[in-house]
Design an enzyme around this catalytic site. Structure first.
Site, PDB file in Angstrom:
ATOM      1  N   GLY A 188       0.887  -1.192   0.213  1.00  0.00           N
ATOM      2  CA  GLY A 188      -0.062  -0.101   0.116  1.00  0.00           C
ATOM      3  C   GLY A 188       0.719   1.258  -0.070  1.00  0.00           C
ATOM      4  CB  VAL A 245       0.282  -8.362  -2.608  1.00  0.00           C
ATOM      5  CG1 VAL A 245       0.926  -9.335  -1.512  1.00  0.00           C
ATOM      6  CG2 VAL A 245       1.130  -7.567  -2.668  1.00  0.00           C
ATOM      7  CG  HIS A 451      11.331  38.716   0.993  1.00  0.00           C
ATOM      8  ND1 HIS A 451      11.489  37.591   0.165  1.00  0.00           N
ATOM      9  CD2 HIS A 451      12.668  39.375   1.180  1.00  0.00           C
ATOM     10  CE1 HIS A 451      12.678  37.612  -0.411  1.00  0.00           C
ATOM     11  NE2 HIS A 451      13.297  38.619   0.220  1.00  0.00           N
TER      12      HIS A 451
HETATM   13  P1  NAD Z   1      -4.763   4.631   2.130  1.00  0.00           P
HETATM   14  O1  NAD Z   1      -6.317   4.465   2.029  1.00  0.00           O
HETATM   15  O2  NAD Z   1      -4.213   6.144   2.447  1.00  0.00           O
HETATM   16  O3  NAD Z   1      -3.731   3.840   1.399  1.00  0.00           O
HETATM   17  C1  NAD Z   1      -4.061   2.649   1.084  1.00  0.00           C
HETATM   18  C2  NAD Z   1      -3.348   2.338  -0.219  1.00  0.00           C
HETATM   19  O4  NAD Z   1      -3.118   0.735  -0.501  1.00  0.00           O
HETATM   20  C3  NAD Z   1      -4.012   2.596  -1.238  1.00  0.00           C
HETATM   21  O5  NAD Z   1      -3.234   3.400  -2.245  1.00  0.00           O
HETATM   22  C4  NAD Z   1      -4.588   1.470  -2.093  1.00  0.00           C
HETATM   23  O6  NAD Z   1      -4.932   1.419  -3.382  1.00  0.00           O
HETATM   24  C5  NAD Z   1      -3.343   0.417  -1.721  1.00  0.00           C
HETATM   25  N1  NAD Z   1      -3.930  -0.847  -1.475  1.00  0.00           N
HETATM   26  C6  NAD Z   1      -5.346  -1.522  -1.042  1.00  0.00           C
HETATM   27  N2  NAD Z   1      -5.151  -2.769  -1.151  1.00  0.00           N
HETATM   28  C7  NAD Z   1      -3.986  -3.285  -1.539  1.00  0.00           C
HETATM   29  C8  NAD Z   1      -3.473  -4.458  -2.085  1.00  0.00           C
HETATM   30  N3  NAD Z   1      -4.187  -5.630  -1.672  1.00  0.00           N
HETATM   31  N4  NAD Z   1      -2.189  -4.573  -2.404  1.00  0.00           N
HETATM   32  C9  NAD Z   1      -1.380  -3.462  -2.740  1.00  0.00           C
HETATM   33  N5  NAD Z   1      -2.099  -2.171  -2.334  1.00  0.00           N
HETATM   34  C10 NAD Z   1      -3.268  -2.030  -1.837  1.00  0.00           C
HETATM   35  O7  NAD Z   1      -4.635   3.965   3.817  1.00  0.00           O
HETATM   36  P2  NAD Z   1      -3.511   3.690   4.636  1.00  0.00           P
HETATM   37  O8  NAD Z   1      -2.143   4.396   4.308  1.00  0.00           O
HETATM   38  O9  NAD Z   1      -3.600   2.540   5.243  1.00  0.00           O
HETATM   39  O10 NAD Z   1      -4.218   4.844   5.804  1.00  0.00           O
HETATM   40  C11 NAD Z   1      -5.239   4.731   6.688  1.00  0.00           C
HETATM   41  C12 NAD Z   1      -6.145   5.782   7.040  1.00  0.00           C
HETATM   42  O11 NAD Z   1      -5.407   6.533   7.825  1.00  0.00           O
HETATM   43  C13 NAD Z   1      -6.362   6.505   5.681  1.00  0.00           C
HETATM   44  O12 NAD Z   1      -7.670   6.865   5.643  1.00  0.00           O
HETATM   45  C14 NAD Z   1      -5.493   7.860   5.832  1.00  0.00           C
HETATM   46  O13 NAD Z   1      -6.234   9.080   5.853  1.00  0.00           O
HETATM   47  C15 NAD Z   1      -5.569   7.755   7.490  1.00  0.00           C
HETATM   48  N6  NAD Z   1      -4.103   8.234   7.790  1.00  0.00           N
HETATM   49  C16 NAD Z   1      -3.970   9.758   7.447  1.00  0.00           C
HETATM   50  C17 NAD Z   1      -2.645  10.249   7.761  1.00  0.00           C
HETATM   51  C18 NAD Z   1      -2.549  11.666   7.673  1.00  0.00           C
HETATM   52  O14 NAD Z   1      -3.353  12.543   7.490  1.00  0.00           O
HETATM   53  N7  NAD Z   1      -1.180  12.160   7.445  1.00  0.00           N
HETATM   54  C19 NAD Z   1      -1.552   9.475   8.097  1.00  0.00           C
HETATM   55  C20 NAD Z   1      -1.842   8.176   8.358  1.00  0.00           C
HETATM   56  C21 NAD Z   1      -3.216   7.649   8.090  1.00  0.00           C
END
Ligand code: NAD
Length: 474
Positions: A188, A245, A451
């Protein structure tokens, strides 16, 4: 007779504790029920955000950033240091201290606001009663005129890569490695994968990120995604797109990860595997018989635009309901619901919620992307400005990235702001204020920006919308 409150909040995470504090401020007799346990085995308020999310990840991002700079950019400043080394235990210990300070801080805020704090798992029963099961199994029931459900979310587990807490981990596990893994695999390339992948990459791990989608950062503006991908590649983050995967198997002290992509079946061998494929609403065991509260098609608690469940006096907020899973979205829903309960006009503007990814460079945006506007047939114009032409960024040695502003082609109203670069997690606030006040690009262009600061990139991008940026050819 059960203790009776005006408001009971189930869940003491970002959404829940904001709701509880605001309700108490408004003179409502308030209780909060929370089951979280910290690393010391004691009650730990603050939910995912404070315990294993926003705050601890930022602590490690900052530690690893300092180490990375020490290795790679101090010499540019003329600073030489002999053989720097990273002490992972000390780094994680510092993170744990920060977590403790903040979780204890919420408990203190509860005391100061006279909020009754119950340690245990809450279950909503019919008639706005809440049954609390303490960690030792003892049960008690309390009741309220209003119950706010704020039970948050949990990491999605892949059936073929189950978390084992050591080799295959979720975000919490990846905050607590006892040494830098030589090879870290990440499933991910979302927010967690990029942030925690960056932490361990900066400390020396070889990081391979497998992303199922063919596009990188699919929900971000395309320019942002392109610029960020280029920088991450330079840092040695190996991001493989279109990688599906199929299996992850622990073999000895390693994990074998099989995936398929355009080239066929592939395999990587890593020492630790972080699974970060999203989170799902958490409501296991929350709803008793006949509460009337419904779940939606994605297992989230169904609510209307005011976070009302449709059952008198029962509300739900934060990650357990529809919308972005962001702490600050939960904060504002908590405050809004407390205000609605108190008879005030609580409201959340979902159109201007900022998104931030705390990588290096940082990524931040608010409002619509060009792709969204194109699809909706909205006429727009854009202006962008690179940090490489900002004096302060050059002085800081942090020139990657840009600010891009999208405005309506006819009215000039700001529709979206997309940033990659140094300090953009802070700069996005100016864009959000402008959008909240229905500002135009010209409004930002006419505002005096100090600035030399990074905020000049916002000013210049606003000028560029009208093709009159000063420090670049338009
Ligand atoms: P995310 O939704 O940001 O990203 C998950 C990613 O995994 C996506 O790109 C998706 O396409 C991919 N994915 C899904 N299934 C997959 C698979 N089987 N194989 C490969 N790739 C796959 O989720 P996250 O990073 O787990 O975060 C979870 C939540 O926590 C999110 O909603 C996020 O907004 C929140 N979060 C926010 C912050 C921040 O605001 N800075 C930080 C951490 C987490």
């Amino acid at each position: 007779m059960a203790d009776h409150y005006d408001v009971i909040v189930i869940g003491g995470g970002p959404a829940g504790y904001h709701a509880a504090i605001r309700a108490a401020q408004l003179g409502l007799k308030t209780a909060c029920v929370d089951a979280s346990v910290g690393k010391d085995g004691k009650a730990a308020l603050g939910g995912t955000c404070l315990n294993v999310g926003c705050i601890p990840s930022k602590a490690l991002l900052d530690s690893s950033r300092q180490f990375h700079n020490l290795l790679h950019s101090f010499a540019d400043h003329g600073i030489r240091v002999a053989s720097p080394a990273i002490d992972v235990k000390a780094m994680v210990g510092r993170k744990d201290k920060i977590v403790k300070q903040f979780t204890a801080g919420v408990a203190l805020l509860f005391k100061a606001n006279k909020i009754a704090s119950y340690f245990g798992k809450g279950r909503l029963l019919a008639g706005r009663q809440v049954e609390i099961t303490a960690p030792d199994g003892t049960r008690q029931t309390i009741a309220a005129a209003n119950v706010i459900l704020a039970t948050g979310s949990v990491p999605v587990e892949l059936p073929f890569a189950k978390f084992d807490g050591k080799f295959i981990v979720d975000n919490a596990g990846a905050l607590d490695f006892d040494a830098v893994p030589k090879r870290l695999g990440v499933i991910g390339a979302g927010v967690i994968g990029l942030e925690l992948g960056s932490v361990w990459r900066r400390l020396g791990a070889e990081v391979t990120i497998l992303e199922a989608l063919p596009d990188f950062l699919a929900t971000a503006d395309r320019d942002v995604a392109r610029l960020a991908a280029r920088e991450f590649a330079k840092q040695g983050l190996d991001i493989r797109l279109g990688a599906k995967v199929s299996k992850a198997e622990v073999k000895g002290n390693t994990v074998e990860v099989s995936y398929g992509d355009a080239k066929g079946e592939q395999k990587i061998v890593v020492d630790r595997l972080l699974v970060a494929v999203g989170r799902r609403a958490y409501s296991e065991g929350l709803l008793g018989e006949n509460t009337g509260v419904r779940l939606d098609e994605r297992g989230r608690i169904a609510v209307d635009e005011h976070c009302w469940t449709g059952v008198e006096g029962v509300w739900a907020i934060g990650d357990c309901v529809r919308g972005a899973m962001l702490a600050h979205k939960g904060f504002e829903e908590g405050i809004a619901v407390a205000e609605l309960i108190a008879g005030r006009a609580g409201h959340v503007n979902y159109d201007t919620i900022p998104w931030v990814i705390y990588t290096e460079p940082e990524i931040a945006w608010a409002g619509k992307t060009e792709e969204e506007l194109k699809a909706a047939g909205v006429p727009y114009k854009t202006g962008s400005f690179p940090f490489a032409a900002i004096g302060r960024a050059v002085a800081m040695n942090e020139t990657a990235g840009q600010v891009k502003i999208i405005a309506h082609a006819e009215t000039d109203r700001i529709l979206g702001v997309h940033m990659v670069g140094p300090g953009v997690s802070e700069l996005i606030a100016e864009a959000v204020v402008a959008m909240e006040f229905h500002g135009a690009a010209e409004d930002l262009a006419r505002i005096v920006h100090a600035h030399p600061t990074l905020s000049e990139a916002v000013h210049e991008a606003a000028l560029a919308v009208d093709k009159r940026a000063i420090h670049k050819a338009n």
